[in-house]
Design a protein around this motif. Sequence first.
Motif, PDB file in Angstrom:
ATOM      1  N   SER A   4      31.372  30.591  21.121  1.00 37.67           N
ATOM      2  CA  SER A   4      32.626  31.317  20.925  1.00 37.67           C
ATOM      3  C   SER A   4      32.500  32.362  19.820  1.00 37.67           C
ATOM      4  O   SER A   4      32.238  32.027  18.666  1.00 37.67           O
ATOM      5  N   LEU A   5      32.721  33.628  20.181  1.00 30.92           N
ATOM      6  CA  LEU A   5      32.705  34.679  19.165  1.00 30.92           C
ATOM      7  C   LEU A   5      33.812  34.443  18.134  1.00 30.92           C
ATOM      8  O   LEU A   5      33.604  34.599  16.930  1.00 30.92           O
ATOM      9  N   LYS A   6      34.977  34.031  18.614  1.00 27.98           N
ATOM     10  CA  LYS A   6      36.123  33.860  17.728  1.00 27.98           C
ATOM     11  C   LYS A   6      35.925  32.712  16.743  1.00 27.98           C
ATOM     12  O   LYS A   6      36.312  32.817  15.573  1.00 27.98           O
ATOM     13  N   SER A   7      35.311  31.622  17.201  1.00 30.29           N
ATOM     14  CA  SER A   7      35.217  30.415  16.369  1.00 30.29           C
ATOM     15  C   SER A   7      33.855  30.195  15.720  1.00 30.29           C
ATOM     16  O   SER A   7      33.771  29.618  14.642  1.00 30.29           O
ATOM     17  N   ASP A   8      32.791  30.636  16.391  1.00 32.80           N
ATOM     18  CA  ASP A   8      31.433  30.299  15.950  1.00 32.80           C
ATOM     19  C   ASP A   8      30.651  31.470  15.381  1.00 32.80           C
ATOM     20  O   ASP A   8      29.542  31.281  14.887  1.00 32.80           O
ATOM     21  N   VAL A   9      31.207  32.669  15.486  1.00 33.31           N
ATOM     22  CA  VAL A   9      30.450  33.847  15.062  1.00 33.31           C
ATOM     23  C   VAL A   9      31.196  34.671  14.010  1.00 33.31           C
ATOM     24  O   VAL A   9      30.746  34.784  12.865  1.00 33.31           O
ATOM     25  N   LEU A  10      32.326  35.232  14.375  1.00 33.50           N
ATOM     26  CA  LEU A  10      33.006  36.179  13.481  1.00 33.50           C
ATOM     27  C   LEU A  10      33.400  35.581  12.132  1.00 33.50           C
ATOM     28  O   LEU A  10      33.220  36.243  11.100  1.00 33.50           O
ATOM     29  N   PRO A  11      33.905  34.337  12.058  1.00 33.60           N
ATOM     30  CA  PRO A  11      34.242  33.786  10.736  1.00 33.60           C
ATOM     31  C   PRO A  11      33.016  33.605   9.852  1.00 33.60           C
ATOM     32  O   PRO A  11      33.101  33.736   8.628  1.00 33.60           O
ATOM     33  N   LEU A  12      31.870  33.308  10.468  1.00 37.79           N
ATOM     34  CA  LEU A  12      30.629  33.130   9.694  1.00 37.79           C
ATOM     35  C   LEU A  12      30.165  34.448   9.098  1.00 37.79           C
ATOM     36  O   LEU A  12      29.762  34.510   7.924  1.00 37.79           O
ATOM     37  N   ILE A  13      30.213  35.486   9.905  1.00 41.93           N
ATOM     38  CA  ILE A  13      29.807  36.811   9.426  1.00 41.93           C
ATOM     39  C   ILE A  13      30.719  37.249   8.276  1.00 41.93           C
ATOM     40  O   ILE A  13      30.275  37.827   7.291  1.00 41.93           O
ATOM     41  N   GLU A  14      31.991  36.912   8.410  1.00 43.52           N
ATOM     42  CA  GLU A  14      32.985  37.286   7.396  1.00 43.52           C
ATOM     43  C   GLU A  14      32.660  36.709   6.024  1.00 43.52           C
ATOM     44  O   GLU A  14      32.884  37.353   4.994  1.00 43.52           O
ATOM     45  N   ILE A  15      32.104  35.501   5.999  1.00 41.41           N
ATOM     46  CA  ILE A  15      31.851  34.847   4.702  1.00 41.41           C
ATOM     47  C   ILE A  15      30.398  34.987   4.246  1.00 41.41           C
ATOM     48  O   ILE A  15      30.002  34.390   3.249  1.00 41.41           O
ATOM     49  N   GLY A  16      29.608  35.766   4.983  1.00 42.71           N
ATOM     50  CA  GLY A  16      28.240  36.019   4.543  1.00 42.71           C
ATOM     51  C   GLY A  16      27.210  35.045   5.082  1.00 42.71           C
ATOM     52  O   GLY A  16      26.064  35.040   4.619  1.00 42.71           O
ATOM     53  N   ALA A  17      27.605  34.219   6.047  1.00 42.02           N
ATOM     54  CA  ALA A  17      26.633  33.334   6.707  1.00 42.02           C
ATOM     55  C   ALA A  17      26.056  34.048   7.922  1.00 42.02           C
ATOM     56  O   ALA A  17      26.401  35.192   8.214  1.00 42.02           O
ATOM     57  N   HIS A  67      42.116  31.630  24.723  1.00 42.59           N
ATOM     58  CA  HIS A  67      42.413  31.614  23.290  1.00 42.59           C
ATOM     59  C   HIS A  67      41.193  31.992  22.453  1.00 42.59           C
ATOM     60  O   HIS A  67      41.328  32.417  21.304  1.00 42.59           O
ATOM     61  N   GLU A  68      39.996  31.828  23.011  1.00 44.20           N
ATOM     62  CA  GLU A  68      38.761  32.098  22.277  1.00 44.20           C
ATOM     63  C   GLU A  68      38.231  33.515  22.513  1.00 44.20           C
ATOM     64  O   GLU A  68      37.223  33.894  21.936  1.00 44.20           O
ATOM     65  N   GLU A  69      38.899  34.278  23.362  1.00 45.08           N
ATOM     66  CA  GLU A  69      38.415  35.628  23.665  1.00 45.08           C
ATOM     67  C   GLU A  69      38.760  36.582  22.521  1.00 45.08           C
ATOM     68  O   GLU A  69      39.760  36.414  21.826  1.00 45.08           O
TER      69      GLU A  69
END
Length: 230
Positions: free
Chosen positions: A178-191, A204-206
Amino acid sequence: MYTNIKVIAFDADDTLWVNETYFREAEKEFAKLLAAYETENKIDQELFKKEIKNLSLYGYGVKGFVLSMIESALELSNYTIKPTTISKILNIGKEMLEKPIELLDGVEDVLKNLQGRYKLIVATKGDLLDQERKLEKSNLHQYFHHIEVMSDKKAKDYKKLINHLDIYPSELLMIGNSLKSDVLPLIEIGAKSVHVPFHTTWAHEEVTEQEQNASNYITINKITDVLDFL
């Protein structure tokens, strides 16, 4: 190549094993039960709206999905739905919870390869009991140091996880569908994050095309491809 990684987190549903497919099948069964009251399209729309409305109360997972189906059935039928139909809706949920675990291709090969080289964890959303049951059925628990069932997967939730793991964000790699749950939040915090798309995605995940293109992440076709980057 990813360097400086200490912990690799795997999403569970539709990353390690099949999950969303069963929800789509359940929605079709639900629509059949309600066919006397509305069209399949309208039933799908109303159920989705009810699920989203209830997320803050029930969270993610089959149990919340079943409660949303029952609420939708009551409202769509103007509260004339038969108790026997409610029973059938409950059985849809029970059948979902009792589904055998179907591992996705290459999952165990990847875990065997990475075990011992990195600390491996599961970071997933959903109902705690159900996710623990699925992990037990999968026979994958032997590969994981830690299982984290999260109420949500926003940046703040991942920050809590990173603090718990006592690592820097740059030392965490997340792998998920999931881009919404598994990718974008990680990139946001530097992971770091690797996207492994699954053929079925809950609405909901799109994410928007703009969101897809705004972040620096890797997309791979199959989970075994992640080994090329480690």
